[in-house]
Design an enzyme around this catalytic site. Structure first.
Site, PDB file in Angstrom:
ATOM      1  N   ASP A  92      37.471  42.619  36.503  1.00  0.00           N
ATOM      2  CA  ASP A  92      37.513  43.938  36.231  1.00  0.00           C
ATOM      3  C   ASP A  92      36.054  44.484  35.574  1.00  0.00           C
ATOM      4  O   ASP A  92      35.331  45.291  35.930  1.00  0.00           O
ATOM      5  CB  ASP A  92      38.544  44.319  35.462  1.00  0.00           C
ATOM      6  CG  ASP A  92      39.083  45.738  35.521  1.00  0.00           C
ATOM      7  OD1 ASP A  92      38.385  46.243  35.944  1.00  0.00           O
ATOM      8  OD2 ASP A  92      39.928  46.051  34.506  1.00  0.00           O
TER       9      ASP A  92
ATOM     10  N   SER B 117      45.769  38.444  39.119  1.00  0.00           N
ATOM     11  CA  SER B 117      46.907  37.981  38.180  1.00  0.00           C
ATOM     12  C   SER B 117      46.624  36.470  37.751  1.00  0.00           C
ATOM     13  O   SER B 117      47.537  36.212  36.908  1.00  0.00           O
ATOM     14  CB  SER B 117      48.412  38.443  38.657  1.00  0.00           C
ATOM     15  OG  SER B 117      48.782  39.312  38.235  1.00  0.00           O
ATOM     16  N   THR B 118      45.577  35.640  38.409  1.00  0.00           N
ATOM     17  CA  THR B 118      45.567  34.282  38.084  1.00  0.00           C
ATOM     18  C   THR B 118      44.792  34.021  36.923  1.00  0.00           C
ATOM     19  O   THR B 118      44.619  32.765  36.589  1.00  0.00           O
ATOM     20  CB  THR B 118      45.441  33.269  39.417  1.00  0.00           C
ATOM     21  OG1 THR B 118      44.209  33.596  39.723  1.00  0.00           O
ATOM     22  CG2 THR B 118      46.478  33.669  40.405  1.00  0.00           C
TER      23      THR B 118
HETATM   24  N1  AR6 Z   1      34.382  37.630  41.431  1.00  0.00           N
HETATM   25  C1  AR6 Z   1      35.592  36.975  41.929  1.00  0.00           C
HETATM   26  N2  AR6 Z   1      36.442  36.527  41.046  1.00  0.00           N
HETATM   27  C2  AR6 Z   1      36.285  36.667  39.652  1.00  0.00           C
HETATM   28  C3  AR6 Z   1      35.147  37.191  39.091  1.00  0.00           C
HETATM   29  C4  AR6 Z   1      34.099  37.978  40.089  1.00  0.00           C
HETATM   30  N3  AR6 Z   1      33.083  38.329  39.673  1.00  0.00           N
HETATM   31  N4  AR6 Z   1      35.314  37.133  37.639  1.00  0.00           N
HETATM   32  C5  AR6 Z   1      36.433  36.654  37.675  1.00  0.00           C
HETATM   33  N5  AR6 Z   1      37.255  36.257  38.818  1.00  0.00           N
HETATM   34  P1  AR6 Z   1      41.250  38.332  35.800  1.00  0.00           P
HETATM   35  P2  AR6 Z   1      44.115  38.905  36.188  1.00  0.00           P
HETATM   36  C6  AR6 Z   1      38.422  35.542  38.950  1.00  0.00           C
HETATM   37  O1  AR6 Z   1      41.276  37.522  34.645  1.00  0.00           O
HETATM   38  O2  AR6 Z   1      44.423  37.684  35.822  1.00  0.00           O
HETATM   39  C7  AR6 Z   1      41.128  42.029  33.068  1.00  0.00           C
HETATM   40  O3  AR6 Z   1      40.678  42.101  31.763  1.00  0.00           O
HETATM   41  C8  AR6 Z   1      38.885  34.678  37.794  1.00  0.00           C
HETATM   42  O4  AR6 Z   1      38.418  33.538  37.763  1.00  0.00           O
HETATM   43  O5  AR6 Z   1      39.890  39.053  36.168  1.00  0.00           O
HETATM   44  O6  AR6 Z   1      44.568  39.769  37.324  1.00  0.00           O
HETATM   45  C9  AR6 Z   1      41.768  43.394  33.399  1.00  0.00           C
HETATM   46  O7  AR6 Z   1      41.231  44.439  32.961  1.00  0.00           O
HETATM   47  C10 AR6 Z   1      40.415  34.608  38.365  1.00  0.00           C
HETATM   48  O8  AR6 Z   1      40.578  33.746  39.352  1.00  0.00           O
HETATM   49  O9  AR6 Z   1      42.278  38.904  36.194  1.00  0.00           O
HETATM   50  C11 AR6 Z   1      43.327  42.888  33.169  1.00  0.00           C
HETATM   51  O10 AR6 Z   1      43.452  43.504  32.029  1.00  0.00           O
HETATM   52  C12 AR6 Z   1      40.844  35.928  39.160  1.00  0.00           C
HETATM   53  O11 AR6 Z   1      39.216  36.510  39.159  1.00  0.00           O
HETATM   54  C13 AR6 Z   1      43.457  41.425  33.299  1.00  0.00           C
HETATM   55  O12 AR6 Z   1      42.136  40.845  32.920  1.00  0.00           O
HETATM   56  C14 AR6 Z   1      41.541  36.724  38.334  1.00  0.00           C
HETATM   57  O13 AR6 Z   1      41.333  36.832  36.739  1.00  0.00           O
HETATM   58  C15 AR6 Z   1      43.926  41.165  34.601  1.00  0.00           C
HETATM   59  O14 AR6 Z   1      44.187  39.839  34.892  1.00  0.00           O
END
Ligand code: AR6
Length: 186
Positions: free
Chosen positions: A41, A128-129
């Site tokens: 995000d 979500s992971t």
């Molecule tokens: N490109 C692709 N994947 C990514 C990137 C990127 N640039 N950066 C991180 N990931 P998360 P969630 C991966 O925490 O669990 C936020 O604060 C990361 O390594 O981004 O759905 C939102 O605002 C992991 O594998 O999302 C929400 O409050 C995946 O993306 C909350 O986190 C998802 O990790 C959502 O949590």
């Protein structure tokens, strides 16, 4: 890794930063409040620029946030895409709170939004992971299964789905999930 479907449709698993991969729509792993955050995000808002949050402000003013399991649409600012679909994934609370259905709904909602806009290429992160703590193997199976069941339908206009997975461990979990769906002999 890739999986091909009838009519030239294709599913890709790649490792990398989703903000760098061109697509018609980039999916964001957002939150129900639509207020931005860390992880993917944060990366999407940084790379896309302030227009994305301005549009989310308007959506929030009009409808509040985004129900968990659903998604809202903004433009993509400076990202290499036309749209960002902000999906609110479930926070994992042990698996008994409907998390699996809510996670599947994030993927199916985004694919429906793509169909409604006649888009061809959609990229997804692993929703979500990260911060939301969904166990990776289970989340990968849900993500891959939901996307494959959509893309294999004859009437879909989506030609290409790209899972852009940030680290090798996440990529490998998605590859295992995809292999489990493949016929044993190819
Ligand atoms: N490109 C692709 N994947 C990514 C990137 C990127 N640039 N950066 C991180 N990931 P998360 P969630 C991966 O925490 O669990 C936020 O604060 C990361 O390594 O981004 O759905 C939102 O605002 C992991 O594998 O999302 C929400 O409050 C995946 O993306 C909350 O986190 C998802 O990790 C959502 O949590």
């Amino acid at each position: 890794m890739e999986k091909q479907f009838s009519g030239g449709k294709i599913l890709w698993l790649v490792t990398g930063d989703i903000t760098r991969v061109p697509a018609d729509a980039i999916v964001n792993a957002a939150n129900a409040a639509l207020r931005g955050g860390g992880g993917v995000d944060g990366a999407i808002h940084r790379a896309g620029g302030p227009v994305i949050m301005q549009e989310l402000d308007q959506i929030r003013a009009a409808q509040g946030g985004c129900p968990t399991g659903s998604a809202v649409v903004t433009s993509a600012g400076a990202l290499p895409a036309r749209f960002v679909f902000h999906a609110a994934g479930p926070i994992y609370r042990g698996g008994g709170q409907g998390e699996a259905a809510l996670l599947a709904s994030c993927y199916s909602t985004c694919l429906r939004l793509a169909e409604e806009r006649d888009l061809r290429v959609v990229s997804f992160p692993s929703i979500s992971t990260g911060a939301y703590g969904y166990p990776l193997e289970e989340a990968a199976a849900i993500a891959v299964d939901t996307v494959c069941r959509h893309i294999e339908r004859d009437q879909t206009r989506v030609r290409e789905v790209i899972f852009v997975l940030f680290d090798q461990g996440t990529h490998d979990a998605y590859a295992r999930a995809l292999q489990r769906l493949q016929p044993a002999v190819e």
